[in-house]
Design an enzyme around this catalytic site. Structure first.
Site, short mmCIF file in Angstrom:
data_model
loop_
_atom_site.label_atom_id
_atom_site.label_comp_id
_atom_site.label_asym_id
_atom_site.label_seq_id
_atom_site.Cartn_x
_atom_site.Cartn_y
_atom_site.Cartn_z
CB THR A 1 -49.57 14.62 -23.28
OG1 THR A 1 -49.89 14.48 -24.66
CG2 THR A 1 -48.08 14.47 -23.09
CG HIS B 1 -41.17 11.46 -28.50
ND1 HIS B 1 -41.78 12.20 -27.53
CD2 HIS B 1 -40.09 12.18 -28.90
CE1 HIS B 1 -41.12 13.33 -27.35
NE2 HIS B 1 -40.08 13.34 -28.17
CE LYS C 1 -56.20 8.04 -25.99
NZ LYS C 1 -55.13 8.63 -25.23
NE ARG C 2 -53.60 10.97 -36.28
CZ ARG C 2 -52.75 11.40 -37.18
NH1 ARG C 2 -52.12 12.56 -37.01
NH2 ARG C 2 -52.52 10.70 -38.28
CE LYS D 1 -52.43 17.94 -23.71
NZ LYS D 1 -52.30 17.49 -25.11
C1 26V Z 1 -43.44 9.16 -36.55
C2 26V Z 1 -43.61 9.35 -37.89
C3 26V Z 1 -43.27 8.26 -38.77
C4 26V Z 1 -43.16 8.66 -40.21
C5 26V Z 1 -44.08 9.70 -40.67
C6 26V Z 1 -44.27 10.85 -39.78
C7 26V Z 1 -44.11 10.55 -38.35
C8 26V Z 1 -44.45 11.53 -37.44
C9 26V Z 1 -44.28 11.33 -36.11
C10 26V Z 1 -43.78 10.14 -35.66
C11 26V Z 1 -43.54 10.05 -34.22
C12 26V Z 1 -44.26 9.01 -33.52
C13 26V Z 1 -43.92 9.11 -32.08
C14 26V Z 1 -44.94 9.82 -31.26
O1 26V Z 1 -45.71 10.63 -31.70
N1 26V Z 1 -44.92 9.50 -30.00
C15 26V Z 1 -45.83 10.04 -29.02
O2 26V Z 1 -45.11 11.02 -28.29
C16 26V Z 1 -45.89 11.59 -27.25
C17 26V Z 1 -45.04 12.67 -26.63
O3 26V Z 1 -43.93 12.12 -26.01
C18 26V Z 1 -46.28 10.52 -26.25
O4 26V Z 1 -47.07 11.10 -25.26
C19 26V Z 1 -47.05 9.42 -26.95
O5 26V Z 1 -47.31 8.38 -26.04
C20 26V Z 1 -46.25 8.90 -28.11
O6 26V Z 1 -47.01 7.97 -28.87
#
Ligand code: 26V
Length: 808
Positions: free
Chosen positions: A651, A355, A543-544, A655
């Site tokens: 996403t 992701h 978004k974040r 929406k």
């Molecule tokens: C990374 C980390 C790093 C360490 C701490 C906790 C944590 C939690 C989550 C993540 C994941 C980051 C990846 C992410 O959220 N990607 C997003 O995924 C969505 C669904 O596929 C996508 O639509 C977004 O573009 C993408 O940024």
């Protein structure tokens, strides 16, 4: 018995009496909510049992979606809708003098996720059940979800989200299905009957208890399971013997450290830190989930060798990637299989979704920390790594120089993405562009070695929550225009194209949007006491908060507009309401600084008579799923302005388009596919392409300062950051200023500014021609069917999992 309003009302009154000893006149909204949940639970549990029975009897392959995050939001409306009671319930509540919206709001959002990745997992569960597919979620029951954001003097302050304060109505604790997880200790190699065995000693024992949440399919009798694991201490882990009470204190220490494991969700989603507790959480999830799945598999008299025929394990990013060595451990140490056989089973069962390509988000663990916490798992990873590197050496001589970059363990670091790719039969990206970037760049050598494993699954969203539930007026209009078929077959929305130019349909669409905007405006007035112009363009950026998502670019454009208003009080512009919703990771200073810049700009501009009829800025506090459900139906413009190549998919873009907003976006993530579907005339595209971004990154020829020097508009806006424009504090925003001019603007904000301003002008002009705008809006809704998660999940089911719908 079929549900009618009368039956509903009778059962509702009965529940109020038996649970609270109250009648309808006395019951509070919360009690009403709880009574409805209990009624639903009775209904759901019957269907749940039947579904699980059917899956077992007809021995179907099942999929388990492992994720550290499930961002569910509220379930009351979805559950009512899916069992077919929603309208009845609304009418019944109204008759009794309740406001159904207020009753539903009594449910606390389950915020067990950060953003897109967690919400995607929740949409996937909804689609799995609605498509009658045997697929379940496996996650952690965090005691605290993503923090609550409070705005204090324009700053974000984080408060704990104790979402379990009132009982969580949907969960069922299954103590009898608890399993044991082992941390620390030592591993001893011993000979047993001519075989090498590994004995784990002196480990700490943790009890994992599952809480099951029913996942209800849309009017189809299917109820799947989301299994959320909670960590508890084992009371028999210690023997209280010492007379001085030391054991007791040790026990309390142990208990506290165990309960920490499922205490809170890590609130970062893009910046990775190798924290021990996070590693514990990940192993806890994986080991608990897997043990329980294997137990069930064995109970149904299937052989270990049949695992790949009956089970698929999808991992949501690398967070659950320890599933690879944990499955190996169970097969080797518990089931007594040999390495080759265990490896073949593992790599036919696990599938991995990537992701993100952001380097700072890729997970790695320091070897020493890992080895101490998970000694046996470490040994297995070492062996996987050795065999993998040896295979590379023999079979891919052209990659010999890259082996150190591909290794799972190198220079004392364990690379979880490498482990995931080596241990999975499928590796997928989440949008076409993203998958191509994985293949061509970020994971190129792995693509050379495992080309057949790579595939794309463009994300999707559940149109039931995001259109049918969130925007009932639009849903009704669509159904009266093209029939109700789209609810089960969202691709049928394409029939709306016929009406794109139909002026009476345009007017109907416009009326729905206006009413949604009015509803949102009155919510804003109630919440913040701010009056917003319902005729203005609602321009939405939700978004974040992150550098690459470029909320900064948006606010710079607003500051530029404000400057134009001050220079020319008679400026012709369509009034705009700029709406932001965003949480920043608590330790991400830059992001928090951008929030403060937005709120400072809001404070200044919203109170300046020169701009007051033209520009309004709203920063929504505590953006979450439920708030998204309110904003999205009211949006005109969807801001999707990430630096090209950085947003894997997005996403929110889907929406918003589904609710008739027009995308203002870069050629990034799924924006590219939205543009492909609707055609270039039906959205506003601007900015560098991903290839241009890569080229600048390669040749180092971008000079942010030159852009600043040559653009008076940017000089005006940037200088305001460091010259007491917002307050008498002239250092508050200096970090932003420096990140752009001294650190050369990593996210190309200045570079894309001109192109963004131009696209924004086009938005303004287009909106003035309402017919043109409405035609585009309808075209977007018509093409949004492709972005239903039903389509995404069908592709996962057919192309990765090999699972099929089940008749209950
Ligand atoms: C990374 C980390 C790093 C360490 C701490 C906790 C944590 C939690 C989550 C993540 C994941 C980051 C990846 C992410 O959220 N990607 C997003 O995924 C969505 C669904 O596929 C996508 O639509 C977004 O573009 C993408 O940024």
């Amino acid at each position: 018995m079929t549900m009618t309003k009368e039956v509903f009302q009778k059962e509702f009154c009965d529940k109020l009496t038996t649970t609270f000893g109250k009648n309808v006149e006395e019951a509070t909204d919360k009690e009403a909510f709880q009574a409805i949940s209990l009624m639903l639970k009775d209904e759901l549990h019957r269907k749940w049992q039947r579904t699980q029975q059917a899956y077992q009897d007809q021995d179907h392959k099942q999929v388990y979606y492992f994720s550290m995050e499930f961002l569910l939001g509220r379930l009351i409306e979805t559950n009512l809708l899916n069992v077919g009671w929603l309208n009845i319930c609304r009418e019944a509540l109204t008759d009794f003098g309740f406001h159904s919206e207020e009753v539903f709001c009594e449910e606390h959002d389950a915020g067990l996720g950060n953003g897109g990745l967690g919400r995607l997992a929740a949409c996937f569960l909804d689609s799995l059940a609605s498509l009658k597919l045997p697929g379940h979620g496996v996650g952690i029951r965090y005691k605290y979800g993503l923090f609550q954001q409070k705005m204090v003097n324009g700053y974000q302050v984080e408060l704990p989200d104790y979402w379990l304060k009132d009982d969580y109505m949907w969960e069922t604790k299954r103590e009898e299905e608890a399993v044991e997880i082992r941390f620390g200790g030592t591993v001893h190699t011993i000979q047993r009957d001519q075989k090498l065995c590994f004995e784990h000693r002196d480990y700490e024992r943790v009890l994992a208890i599952p809480y099951d949440v029913p996942i209800v399919g849309y009017q189809n009798d299917v109820v799947n399971t989301l299994q959320l694991w909670s960590a508890e201490s084992m009371s028999n882990h210690f023997h209280f013997q010492s007379p001085n009470g030391h054991d007791y204190y040790h026990y309390l220490d142990y208990k506290r450290s165990v309960e920490q494991i499922s205490e809170f969700l890590y609130p970062d989603d893009s910046y990775y830190e190798g924290k021990l507790l996070r590693l514990k959480q990940q192993y806890f999830l994986v080991s608990a989930g897997l043990q329980s799945i294997l137990q069930k598999h064995k109970k149904s008299n299937l052989s270990i060798q049949q695992i790949p025929d009956y089970i698929s394990l999808q991992i949501n990013d690398t967070h659950p990637s320890l599933i690879v060595p944990e499955l190996m451990r169970l097969l080797l140490d518990e089931e007594g299989l040999g390495w080759d056989e265990a490896w073949s089973i593992t790599t036919s069962t696990v599938a991995y979704t990537n992701h993100t390509t952001l380097n700072e988000a890729l997970e790695t663990w320091p070897q020493e920390m890992f080895q101490t916490l998970l000694p046996r798992i470490y040994m297995i990873i070492e062996e996987i790594n050795e065999r993998f590197c040896r295979m590379l050496w023999h079979d891919f001589p052209e990659l010999r120089d890259s082996i150190h970059q591909m290794a799972i363990i190198s220079y004392g670091t364990i690379h979880m993405a490498h482990l995931s790719m080596v241990g999975s039969y499928s590796i997928n990206g989440v949008a076409k562009l993203h998958t191509n970037i994985l293949k061509k760049r970020v994971m190129k050598p792995f693509y050379t070695v495992f080309p057949e494993r790579f595939n794309n699954k463009t994300n999707g969203i559940t149109h039931r929550r995001w259109l049918l539930n969130a925007n009932p007026e639009l849903a009704n209009l669509l159904s009266t225009t093209i029939g109700k078929g789209w609810i089960k077959e969202p691709k049928e929305l394409i029939q709306l194209l016929k009406f794109a130019h139909d002026s009476s349909f345009q007017e109907a669409i416009s009326n729905v949007k206006l009413r949604n905007k009015q509803a949102f405006a009155s919510f804003i007035y109630k919440q913040y006491g701010i009056v917003i112009d319902e005729q203005s363009i609602f321009d939405v950026h939700i978004k974040r908060l992150h550098g690459y998502k470029r909320q900064l670019l948006n606010i710079f454009h607003i500051l530029h507009l404000y400057h134009l208003c001050r220079e020319n009080p008679h400026l012709q512009m369509t009034p705009r309401t700029f709406i932001f919703g965003a949480k920043a990771a608590p330790g991400y200073h830059f992001a928090k600084n951008v929030i403060k810049l937005i709120t400072s700009a809001a404070e200044k501009i919203n109170n300046d008579p020169v701009a007051k009829d033209k520009i309004k800025i709203i920063f929504l506090e505590n953006y979450n799923v439920s708030l998204a459900e309110r904003i999205i139906p009211a949006a005109d413009v969807s801001e999707q302005i990430s630096t090209a190549s950085k947003e894997a998919s997005g996403t929110g873009n889907m929406k918003l388009m589904m609710n008739g907003a027009l995308t203002l976006g870069t050629r990034d993530g799924a924006n590219v596919e939205i543009a492909e579907m609707v055609g270039p005339d039906n959205l506003f595209t601007f900015g560098l392409t991903s290839e241009e971004v890569f080229e600048y990154q390669r040749n180092g020829q971008y000079r942010a300062r030159d852009v600043y020097n040559s653009d008076q508009r940017l000089r005006t806006v940037l200088d305001q950051l460091v010259t007491q424009f917002f307050s008498n504090d002239d250092v508050e925003f200096k970090d932003i200023y420096y990140s752009l001019l001294m650190k050369n603007d990593e996210f190309f904000v200045l570079k894309d500014f001109d192109s963004y301003v131009e696209a924004q002008q086009l938005v303004d002009q287009t909106y003035r021609h309402q017919q043109t705008w409405l035609k585009k809006s309808i075209t977007n809704i018509a093409h949004s069917g492709k972005f239903s998660s039903d389509r995404t999940i069908s592709q996962y089911a057919n192309e990765i999992w090999g699972i099929h719908p089940v008749e209950i």
